[in-house]
Design an enzyme around this catalytic site. Structure first.
Site, short mmCIF file in Angstrom:
data_model
loop_
_atom_site.label_atom_id
_atom_site.label_comp_id
_atom_site.label_asym_id
_atom_site.label_seq_id
_atom_site.Cartn_x
_atom_site.Cartn_y
_atom_site.Cartn_z
N LYS A 153 -25.05 -55.63 -22.68
CA LYS A 153 -24.29 -54.51 -23.26
C LYS A 153 -23.84 -53.58 -22.14
O LYS A 153 -22.98 -53.98 -21.36
CB LYS A 153 -25.13 -53.88 -24.35
N HIS B 265 -29.11 -50.95 -26.73
CA HIS B 265 -27.92 -50.10 -26.65
C HIS B 265 -28.13 -48.84 -25.81
O HIS B 265 -27.20 -48.05 -25.65
CB HIS B 265 -27.43 -49.72 -28.04
N HIS C 36 -32.77 -54.66 -35.68
CA HIS C 36 -31.87 -55.79 -35.45
C HIS C 36 -32.44 -57.10 -35.99
O HIS C 36 -33.65 -57.31 -36.01
CB HIS C 36 -31.68 -55.89 -33.93
N GLU D 298 -36.03 -49.65 -32.52
CA GLU D 298 -34.96 -49.60 -31.53
C GLU D 298 -34.89 -48.15 -31.06
O GLU D 298 -35.13 -47.24 -31.86
CB GLU D 298 -33.62 -50.00 -32.16
N SER E 1 -28.21 -49.92 -33.49
CA SER E 1 -26.92 -50.50 -33.12
C SER E 1 -25.82 -50.28 -34.15
O SER E 1 -24.66 -50.31 -33.81
CB SER E 1 -27.09 -51.99 -32.87
N ASP F 184 -36.97 -51.53 -28.47
CA ASP F 184 -35.77 -52.29 -28.10
C ASP F 184 -34.69 -51.31 -27.64
O ASP F 184 -34.20 -50.51 -28.44
CB ASP F 184 -35.32 -53.11 -29.33
C1 LIG Z 1 -27.61 -57.06 -29.20
C2 LIG Z 1 -29.00 -56.80 -29.58
C3 LIG Z 1 -29.99 -57.76 -29.36
C4 LIG Z 1 -29.68 -59.15 -28.89
O1 LIG Z 1 -29.35 -59.17 -27.55
P1 LIG Z 1 -28.47 -60.40 -26.99
O2 LIG Z 1 -28.73 -60.35 -25.52
O3 LIG Z 1 -27.07 -60.16 -27.37
O4 LIG Z 1 -29.05 -61.64 -27.61
C5 LIG Z 1 -31.29 -57.42 -29.64
N1 LIG Z 1 -31.60 -56.20 -30.15
C6 LIG Z 1 -30.66 -55.27 -30.39
C7 LIG Z 1 -31.06 -53.96 -30.95
C8 LIG Z 1 -29.33 -55.55 -30.13
O5 LIG Z 1 -28.40 -54.65 -30.42
#
Ligand SMILES: *Cc1c(COP(=O)(O)O)cnc(C)c1O
Length: 386
Positions: free
Chosen positions: A238, A207, A132, A175, A179, A204
């Site tokens: 999310k 999702h 991301h 991740e 995403s 991360d």
């Molecule tokens: C959406 C997302 C973010 C950012 O999160 P927000 O709370 O919307 O700022 C960070 N990393 C990934 C992989 C995302 O999909």
């Protein structure tokens, strides 16, 4: 830069981004305002479990609002360190199987703050190519040497580690669920690699939190490697239906971040109402695994419907990518679906690599089987004609 020329250029390349105002109804459908007002089935939200309207979140949010007011009033290291933050951090640490956790204003802020806290000029970061933008920006801010490995390619990563690990801090960032592609990282193997090369591993789970794992703790819970992940990052915006983000890790790691992560230090604490919603969401995902089963029965149903129309390779998750290729075609297809009441995003470069524009369909508990069936038909026919 000439702004006008730049805008025209983007438009000509089908890359101009535009805001589309909507109203979100309680049933998750979208209403576009204006004379052409109509309803859309929403295939672009990340409210996977439909928690954003859950009565428990709304009640706890109102309760915290009434108790503590609208704003925290200060950064936490000043006078803004409310007890409710610690309550949520304890709940998150438990959910993630870690000793401690720290809240951030958003996922973007978490990634932009944590990565530079850990890695600096003499360090090296190994980052998946499809990570991301917030991860990428965190890497740039850190000034560390950035090595991007081919998406989910363990051989490429190991080759880079062998050649470029160096002697400073080495951070691997991935991740758990990507995403834009909806595919998972090979987390167990990544844990083995980071241990072999003495690196830190940051995962991360934006999702995956709430969606995977017996308690909704994400893919690190499902793969039973939670305690071997150094930094478990995720968001509340999310599947958890609220806003904000967390990073979980060892007590020492969290103490370090409190002292080093600039997006934590120099930013006001989250609003109490948001903390109320997040706390309620964390209890719900732990106590109600049937929400996940319900989501995945919809996901399976939708993929089955698409498969019957010849669309396959739809990935293993609630994020269903339909590959298209050229940006112009992706836009045309998304527009044709929009005209037929389906709200789905055409994801284009630079969000995804050149030539891999796609339709990103995200499945949520707001979508009924009838809606999914209808959407599968419309998607298939839009692809045939578009
Ligand atoms: C959406 C997302 C973010 C950012 O999160 P927000 O709370 O919307 O700022 C960070 N990393 C990934 C992989 C995302 O999909």
């Amino acid at each position: 830069m000439d702004i006008k020329n730049w805008l025209t250029g983007q438009k000509n390349k089908n890359l101009l981004r535009q805001l589309t105002q909507v109203e979100r109804r309680p049933d998750g459908q979208l209403l576009a305002p204006g004379p052409a007002s109509r309803r859309y089935l929403d295939f672009s939200s990340n409210d996977y479990l439909a928690l954003s309207r859950h009565p428990d979140l709304m009640a706890q949010s109102s309760h915290f609002l009434a108790q503590a007011g609208c704003g925290a009033g200060a950064a936490r290291l000043m006078s803004g360190d409310l007890a409710i933050y610690h309550q949520l951090e304890e709940a998150v640490a438990q959910l993630k199987g870690q000793q401690a956790a720290l809240l951030f204003g958003s996922g973007y802020l978490a990634n932009a703050g944590v990565i530079p806290a850990l890695a600096g000029r003499n360090d090296v970061i190994f980052s998946d190519r499809l990570n991301h933008a917030s991860i990428h920006d965190g890497c740039t801010l850190s000034r560390a040497k950035l090595l991007r490995f081919l998406h989910n390619d363990l051989n490429h990563l190991e080759e880079l580690l062998q050649k470029k690990r160096g002697t400073g801090t080495a951070l691997i960032v991935v991740e758990s669920l990507y995403s834009m592609d909806g595919d998972r990282c090979p987390l167990r193997e990544l844990v083995q690699l980071k241990e072999k090369f003495g690196c830190l591993l940051m995962v991360d789970e934006a999702h995956a939190t709430g969606v995977f794992g017996a308690n909704g703790g994400g893919i690190s819970e499902e793969e039973r490697v939670a305690e071997r992940v150094d930094l478990a990052m995720g968001t509340f915006g999310k599947a958890l239906g609220s806003y904000g983000a967390y990073v979980a890790g060892s007590k020492e790691m969290i103490e370090f971040l409190i002292n080093r992560a600039r997006t934590f230090i120099y930013s006001t604490g989250l609003p109490p109402a948001v903390i109320g919603a997040s706390l309620a969401a964390v209890s719900i995902i732990r106590e109600q695994p049937q929400l996940r089963q319900d989501l995945f029965s919809r996901v399976d149903f939708f993929k089955q419907a698409l498969a019957e129309k010849g669309l396959t390779k739809l990935g293993p998750s609630q994020i269903v990518p339909v590959m298209i290729g050229p940006s112009s075609r992706a836009l045309r297809i998304a527009q044709s679906l929009r005209d037929q009441g389906i709200f789905a995003t055409a994801v284009r470069p630079p969000t995804v690599p050149e030539g891999t524009a796609r339709l990103r369909l995200s499945i949520t508990r707001h979508l009924s089987p009838a809606a999914l069936e209808q959407a599968a038909e419309l998607v298939a026919s839009a692809l045939e004609t578009g």
